[in-house]
Design an enzyme around this catalytic site. Structure first.
Site, PDB file in Angstrom:
ATOM      1  CE1 TYR A 134      -3.021   2.273  -0.974  1.00  0.00           C
ATOM      2  CE2 TYR A 134      -3.354   3.860  -2.788  1.00  0.00           C
ATOM      3  CZ  TYR A 134      -4.103   2.934  -1.670  1.00  0.00           C
ATOM      4  OH  TYR A 134      -5.421   2.891  -1.472  1.00  0.00           O
ATOM      5  CG  HIS A 135       3.695   2.056  -3.892  1.00  0.00           C
ATOM      6  ND1 HIS A 135       3.066   2.367  -5.160  1.00  0.00           N
ATOM      7  CD2 HIS A 135       3.058   1.035  -3.648  1.00  0.00           C
ATOM      8  CE1 HIS A 135       2.191   1.310  -5.571  1.00  0.00           C
ATOM      9  NE2 HIS A 135       2.191   0.472  -4.409  1.00  0.00           N
ATOM     10  N   PRO A 136       5.593   4.536  -0.383  1.00  0.00           N
ATOM     11  CG  PRO A 136       5.597   4.359   2.021  1.00  0.00           C
ATOM     12  CD  PRO A 136       4.977   3.834   0.800  1.00  0.00           C
TER      13      PRO A 136
END
Lengths: 610, 479
Positions: free
Chosen positions: A547-549
Site C-alpha cells: 500500500y501507499h506508493p
C-alpha cells in the site's frame, strides 16, 4: 468458459446451501473488471485444473462428485510448488464467495444516509472540447484535492480532472461491497507490482482517489522523517509541515477513534498488547461518528469517513473549482518555444470523440505515485533519470488468529488499533479486518477445508503489519503502467519479524491457533510452533500486498537525484507542480494521507507566494 | 534618406522584413447552452501578422472579419487574434470577438495539430463561445478544403512592414529638374470645411538653387475659398519631412503659417491605414516614371487648429490624408481624386497625360486604387493604367466641372463621376522645374458619385454605391 467446476471444487459446493451456486456468476462479474492479464490467468488456470481432472478421471471438474473433486484437489495440493499458484487462484473465488455468503444473511440494515456536500461535477462527455482555466489539477485524490482547494481559494479558476467516477454515500449504502470494490479500484483491485515476490498494490480510482477506499487512519508525519526530508534530502517545505498538518487535521476532523465502536477485532489487539505490555492504542482517524460498518475499503456507506470528496473538494468547489469525471489525461501540453524554456500550456484529455483540451498556465500533477510518471513520460516530460524510480511502498502481510468465541471481525472499525511497539524498527501493526474476502489474508485449504474455514470465518481476528521499506521499486511505461518492485533483504527480515510479532500478540490475546498465510505451513498452535514455521520460511512465501506508493517524482535539493525541486515544481519545465504521493522524497513510514495533503498544501502555498 | 533606405534600416534594427496576410473562411455549427438546436456558422477572417509565418515557431497575428450565425448574428466587424504555432505548440488558436444581439461575445478555440491526423487536425476548429468570461455555447468550425483551399493559398501575401513616417523623408538628392511635394487634404466633419496644405520643393532644371514654397487653402462651406502662399525660401534638407518659411511637415505633426500669419495651422496627424501606392510601388522606389504618387497612410485623422483671418477651426478626428509626389514636374493634363468612402474604404485616382514626347499623344493613364474591406482593387496599379497592352485600360474623360473615370477589371467594373463646382474650386498656378506653368483647379469640397458593379450570372449587379457631397478632394490640371 464456465468457472462452475473450479468454483464448486474450491469451495466444496455439495448442494446443501444455495449461496455457493451463485458464486460463479459473481466471479464472472469480478473478473470482467480485472485487467486482461488477470482474466486470462484465472481462466487458464481453471482450464489447467479441468484438464488435470480430465486426465485423472476422464471428466472435467463440473460433472464430478464432491469426493472426486476433493481427490483431484488433494492430488494438486500434494505438490508444494503448486500451492502458491492455487492460493492466487483462490483470491477472486474467495472475494466472490465471501460476498455471496454474506448476502445470504440478507443485506445489512441501512440507517439514514446523510446528504453529501455539493460538488461541481461534469462528466467528460459534457465538457467543452476547448476551454481555459487558471490551473488544471490532474487527479482528485488527497494531493489533488488539497491543491485544488488552495488554488481555488486564492481566486484561481481551477478545473480538477478525475479519471474515475463520482460515487455518493447514498450509492455506497445501496450496493453490495463487492460491486463497489470492482468499480472503486483501478483494474478492479488487481493492480500488482512485478518482481520478487509479486505484490498486490491496490489503488483507488474515483472522485476522492484512494481516500475513498483507504482505512481512514491518519498519522502525522513522524518528526524523524521530516528531519530526514529537510536536512538530508533538501525538501525544505518539510520544515513547516506542522502548520500544514494541523490544517489538514482540522479539515478532515481527525480524532482518536472512540472505543465503543472499535469492534472485537480491535479489542483483541488491545488486549494482546496489554498482556505483553506493548504500546498500542485506538488509531486516530478522520471518521467522526463512525458506526463501525467495516466497509472503509469499499467506500464508507454512512458518510462518516471524511474522504476528500466529502471534506476538501466541497470547499474547493465552493471556491469555484470544477471537477470533470471520467477524464483520463492523455498528455500535458507543453509550449516548447517559450522564452526561458518549455512551459506547460494545459492538458489534453482522452474522450471517445477525440478528446478535449484545457489551456492553463499551471498544471498540477496529482495522478498518484503510480500514474504520474507515465503521464509525464507521455507528455514528453519524463527525461529526468530518476523519474519513476525511488518507488517506496509499505509491503504488508496479515495474520489471523482463531478464537474460541465469535469475533465477527467485519463488525466494527475496519482499521481500529495501532500497535507501535516495533515502529522504531520500521514495523507498524494495525488491527485490520475487512468485508469477507477483501482483505489481504487468504484462508488456508482447498475444497472441504476451505469451506469449513469460510463457515467459521467469524471466529478469526486479523492483524496487519506494514513495514517501512527501502525505496526499491520503479514505475515504468508511458500509456500503461508497469510497476517493478523487488523486496529488499532488510525489508524481508522485517516482514518475518512482523509476522512473528502479530502471532505473539494474537496468542497473548488468547488465540487457539494462528493462521500464518504461508501456503505450506498455514497454521501454528503456539508461539514456538510459529517460530519453527518462520524459521523455515522466507518473506517471499508470505502473502504480500503493498500500500501507499510514494516517491516516484520526488522533490529535493539535488537536481541530479530529484525530478522535482524543493518546492514541488517539476524540473525541466515551467508551470508544472507535483502534489501527490509521488512528490514525497522517501517513505513516510506511516499511513501517508496526512503527509500527502500537507505536502500538497505546502507546495500550492509556495506557488501562490511566488 | 529614401524610403527604401529607411525600410532597410528598419529591418536591420530587428523588425521583420515582411509580414503575412491571408484570408480564411470556415463553416460550422454552434449550439448555445440554453438552446437545443444547432445553428449554422460562417466565419470569414482576414489575418495579418507583422512577420512571415514561422512554421517551427509561434506567430501572433491579428484577425478581422465577419461572422454569421444563422438567425442570430451577422457582424462584419469581428476582430481578434490568432496564435499560429502548428509545430512548436501544435496549436492554431483563434480568439475572435463579435457582437450579437448587442452582446459582446468571444469565440475561443484552437486547432490541435497532430501528425497522426494532419488534415483533420489542421482544418477542424472546436471552440467555446463566451460572454463576459462565462461559457454560453460550444461548436465546431471546419475549413472546407474542397472549396476553399485554392482561395486560401492564393490569398497569402507577404507585405513589407510600412511605417508611414518613413515615407515623409525627402527623396530629392540634388538632381536638377525635380519637384517633390508633401500635401495634405482634410475635411472638417463639424463645419463641412475642406483644407489643403501644399508643401513643395522645386529644383529648377537649369541647375539653379532649389527653393521651397507652398500654400494653404481653406474651402469653407459658406463663403469663398481662402488661399495663401508661403515661401519661396531656401531649401534646407530635413531628415524627415519638410521645413521652410515656418511651415513644417513632421511625422505626426503639420504646422505653419502663410501670408504673414493670415492662415495658421497646427495639426496632429494620426495615420489610420496602411500606405497606398497610387502608382506602382516600384515607381516610388525607382523613379523611372516621370512622376510617382503615393499616400503614406491611405487614411489619417487630424486634430488641432486651422486659423484663417479671424476665424479658427478646431479639428477633432477630422478625416483626410497626406500624400507624396516625386518626379520631373507636373503632367500635361491630369485629374486627381481622394475620396474617403467611410467604413475604412478609400478611392484614390490619378489620371494623367505625360509631358514626355510621344507619351503626350496618349490618352490619360488612369491609376485607380480602391481599398475596400482592406483589399486593393485592382490588385496591381498597372492594370487600370495599361490594361492588356492597352486593351481594357480604364478611361478618363477630363473636363470641368465634371470629369469621369470608368473601367472594368476581372468581374468588377467601376464608374466615377467627379464634380467640381466653380464656386468651390480654387485656381492655382503651378510652376514646373523647367519654368513652364500649369493651371490647377482644386476643390476640397468636390462631389463624387461612385458605382461599383459585379458580374453575376449574365448581368451586372451593383455591389456598392457611394455618393459624396462636398467631402471629396479633387483636382484637375491643364496647360
Amino acid at each position: 468458459m464456465s468457472l462452475n467446476g473450479l468454483v464448486a471444487a474450491l469451495i466444496a459446493d455439495d448442494g446443501t446451501a444455495e449461496w455457493p451456486q451463485r458464486v460463479p456468476v459473481r466471479l464472472d462479474t469480478v473478473l470482467a473488471k480485472m485487467p486482461l492479464l488477470a482474466r486470462v490467468g484465472v481462466r487458464t488456470a481453471a482450464h489447467a485444473v479441468d484438464a488435470y481432472a480430465m486426465a485423472r478421471t476422464g471428466r472435467t471438474l463440473g460433472p464430478l462428485t464432491v469426493p472426486e473433486r476433493e481427490a483431484v484437489l488433494a492430488e494438486l495440493a500434494a505438490r508444494p510448488a503448486l500451492l502458491p499458484l492455487l492460493d492466487v487462484l483462490k483470491v477472486p473465488v474467495l472475494l466472490a464467495a465471501g460476498t455471496e455468503r454474506m448476502l445470504q444473511d440478507g443485506p445489512a440494515p441501512r440507517g439514514l444516509t446523510p446528504q453529501d456536500p455539493p460538488l461541481d461535477l461534469t462528466p467528460a462527455p459534457a465538457w467543452a472540447a476547448r476551454s481555459t482555466a487558471d490551473a488544471v489539477v490532474i487527479g482528485s485524490g488527497a494531493g489533488g484535492a488539497m491543491a485544488a482547494r488552495t488554488l481555488a481559494r486564492a481566486g484561481l479558476d481551477v478545473v480538477v480532472l478525475e479519471e474515475g467516477r463520482h460515487h455518493s454515500t447514498e450509492s455506497f449504502g445501496r450496493r453490495a461491497p463487492l460491486d463497489r470494490f470492482t468499480e472503486l479500484y483501478r483494474d478492479g483491485g488487481a493492480s500488482a507490482a512485478v518482481g520478487n515476490p509479486p505484490l498486490l498494490l491496490p489503488v483507488g480510482r474515483a472522485v476522492g482517489g484512494t481516500t475513498v477506499v483507504n482505512s481512514g487512519t491518519c498519522y502525522r508525519t513522524p518528526g524523524h522523517v521530516l528531519d530526514h526530508w529537510s536536512k538530508h534530502l533538501g525538501f525544505a517545505l518539510a520544515d513547516g509541515f506542522d502548520r500544514q498538518l494541523d490544517e489538514v487535521e482540522r479539515t478532515l476532523r481527525v480524532a482518536t477513534q472512540p472505543t465503543p465502536v472499535l469492534g472485537t477485532n480491535g479489542r483483541i489487539a488491545l488486549a494482546g498488547a496489554r498482556e505483553l505490555g506493548w504500546r498500542a492504542a485506538p488509531l486516530r482517524r478522520n471518521a467522526p461518528g463512525c458506526q463501525g460498518s467495516c466497509q472503509c475499503v469499499v467506500g464508507c456507506p454512512t458518510g462518516a469517513k471524511q474522504s476528500v470528496q466529502l471534506s476538501v473538494l466541497p470547499d474547493a468547489c465552493a471556491a469555484g473549482a470544477r471537477i470533470v469525471t471520467d477524464a483520463r489525461v492523455e498528455r500535458i501540453l507543453v509550449d516548447t518555444d517559450r522564452p526561458g524554456g518549455p512551459r506547460a500550456a494545459g492538458v489534453r484529455v482522452r474522450r471517445s470523440d477525440g478528446g478535449f483540451e484545457i489551456l492553463a498556465p499551471l498544471v498540477v500533477v496529482a495522478a498518484g505515485a503510480l500514474q504520474s510518471p507515465p503521464l509525464l513520460r507521455r507528455s514528453g516530460l519524463g527525461r529526468h533519470p530518476r523519474l519513476g524510480r525511488n518507488l517506496s511502498v509499505h509491503p504488508a502481510t496479515s495474520v489471523a488468529g482463531r478464537f474460541a468465541e465469535p469475533v465477527t471481525a467485519w463488525k466494527g472499525v475496519l482499521q481500529s488499533v495501532g500497535v507501535e511497539e516495533h515502529h522504531t524498527q520500521g514495523i507498524l501493526i494495525e488491527a485490520t479486518a475487512t468485508p469477507p474476502g477483501m482483505g489481504s489474508f487468504i484462508l488456508p485449504g482447498l475444497g472441504g477445508e476451505l469451506r469449513r474455514e469460510l463457515e467459521s470465518a467469524d471466529r478469526l481476528a486479523t492483524l496487519g503489519a506494514m513495514i517501512a521499506d527501502r525505496p526499491s521499486g520503479r514505475v515504468l511505461g508511458r500509456d500503461r503502467t508497469l510497476i517493478r518492485y523487488d523486496l529488499d533483504h532488510r525489508d524481508a527480515d522485517r516482514l518475518i519479524r512482523a509476522v512473528r510479532a502479530m502471532g505473539e500478540l494474537l496468542f497473548a490475546a488468547g488465540a487457539e491457533e494462528v493462521l500464518t498465510g504461508i501456503p505450506r505451513t498455514p497454521r501454528a498452535r503456539s508461539l514456538p510452533e510459529l517460530d519453527a514455521v518462520l524459521a523455515g520460511t522466507s518473506a517471499r512465501r508470505l502473502h504480500l500486498s503493498a500500500y501507499h506508493p510514494t516517491g516516484t517524482v520526488a522533490a529535493g535539493a539535488s537536481p541530479q537525484h530529484f525530478p522535482a525541486d524543493p518546492e514541488g515544481r517539476l524540473r525541466g519545465v515551467h508551470g508544472v507542480l507535483v502534489t501527490d504521493a509521488s512528490v514525497l522524497p522517501s517513505c513516510p513510514q506511516v499511513n501517508p494521507q496526512l503527509s500527502i495533503m500537507a505536502a500538497a498544501l505546502a507546495i500550492a502555498d509556495a506557488y501562490l507566494q511566488e | 534618406m529614401s524610403a527604401d533606405t529607411a525600410s532597410r534600416t528598419a529591418t536591420s534594427s530587428g523588425r521583420p522584413a515582411r509580414g503575412t496576410v491571408f484570408r480564411e473562411t470556415m463553416l460550422g455549427t454552434l449550439r448555445l447552452d440554453d438552446e437545443d438546436r444547432i445553428r449554422r456558422v460562417r466565419l470569414d477572417l482576414r489575418v495579418g501578422a507583422d512577420r512571415s509565418i514561422r512554421p517551427l515557431g509561434t506567430t501572433e497575428a491579428r484577425a478581422t472579419g465577419r461572422i454569421r450565425v444563422a438567425g442570430w448574428a451577422d457582424d462584419s466587424c469581428a476582430e481578434g487574434e490568432l496564435e499560429i504555432s502548428p509545430l512548436a505548440r501544435r496549436r492554431i488558436r483563434y480568439r475572435i470577438t463579435f457582437t450579437a444581439d448587442g452582446r459582446r461575445l468571444t469565440v475561443d478555440g484552437w486547432k490541435s495539430v497532430t501528425p497522426r491526423r494532419p488534415l483533420t487536425s489542421m482544418t477542424v476548429l472546436p471552440y467555446t463561445l463566451y460572454e463576459a468570461g462565462a461559457r454560453i455555447g460550444t461548436g465546431t468550425l471546419r475549413f472546407p478544403v474542397g472549396t476553399q483551399l485554392l482561395r486560401f493559398l492564393a490569398s497569402f501575401r507577404f507585405p513589407r512592414p510600412q511605417d508611414p513616417d518613413a515615407f515623409l523623408a525627402p527623396r530629392w538628392r540634388g538632381e536638377p529638374g525635380r519637384t517633390e511635394v508633401w500635401y495634405t487634404t482634410v475635411t472638417d466633419p463639424d463645419t463641412g470645411c475642406g483644407l489643403w496644405l501644399h508643401h513643395e520643393l522645386t529644383a529648377p532644371a537649369d541647375g539653379s538653387e532649389p527653393y521651397a514654397h507652398g500654400w494653404a487653402a481653406v474651402f469653407p462651406k459658406h463663403g469663398p475659398v481662402r488661399h495663401a502662399r508661403f515661401g519661396p525660401a531656401r531649401w534646407t534638407p530635413e531628415e524627415s519631412g519638410f521645413s521652410a518659411d515656418g511651415a513644417t511637415v513632421r511625422p505626426g505633426r503639420l504646422s505653419g503659417s502663410a501670408e504673414g500669419g493670415a492662415l495658421r495651422w497646427d495639426l496632429a496627424e494620426r495615420p489610420a491605414d496602411e500606405p497606398l501606392f497610387t502608382f506602382p510601388r516600384w515607381s516610388w522606389r525607382r523613379p523611372l516614371l516621370p512622376a510617382a504618387h503615393m499616400l503614406p497612410a491611405a487614411r489619417a485623422s487630424y486634430d488641432g487648429t486651422f486659423a484663417h483671418d479671424d476665424e479658427t477651426l478646431t479639428l477633432t478626428a477630422a478625416p483626410g490624408a497626406s500624400a507624396r509626389i516625386y518626379g520631373h514636374g507636373n503632367a500635361r493634363r491630369w485629374a486627381w481624386l481622394h475620396a474617403d468612402l467611410g467604413g475604412g474604404d478609400i478611392l484614390e485616382i490619378v489620371a494623367a497625360v505625360s509631358m514626355r514626347p510621344g507619351l503626350r499623344r496618349l490618352p490619360p493613364l488612369v491609376f485607380l486604387r480602391l481599398r475596400r474591406q482592406g483589399r486593393n482593387w485592382p490588385r496591381r496599379p498597372e492594370r487600370p493604367a495599361l490594361g492588356w497592352a492597352g486593351a481594357g485600360r480604364f478611361r478618363a474623360a477630363l473636363a470641368l466641372p465634371t470629369w469621369t473615370v470608368t473601367g472594368r477589371c476581372g468581374l468588377r467594373r467601376i464608374r466615377v463621376e467627379v464634380t467640381q463646382p466653380a464656386d468651390r474650386t480654387l485656381v492655382v498656378d503651378y510652376t514646373d522645374p523647367d519654368g513652364r506653368h500649369a493651371t490647377c483647379r482644386n476643390s476640397e469640397r468636390a462631389d463624387a458619385r461612385i458605382r461599383l458593379e459585379r458580374w453575376w450570372w449574365g448581368g451586372w449587379r451593383t455591389e456598392a454605391e457611394w455618393r459624396l457631397d462636398g467631402t471629396a478632394h479633387a483636382e484637375v490640371g491643364t496647360r
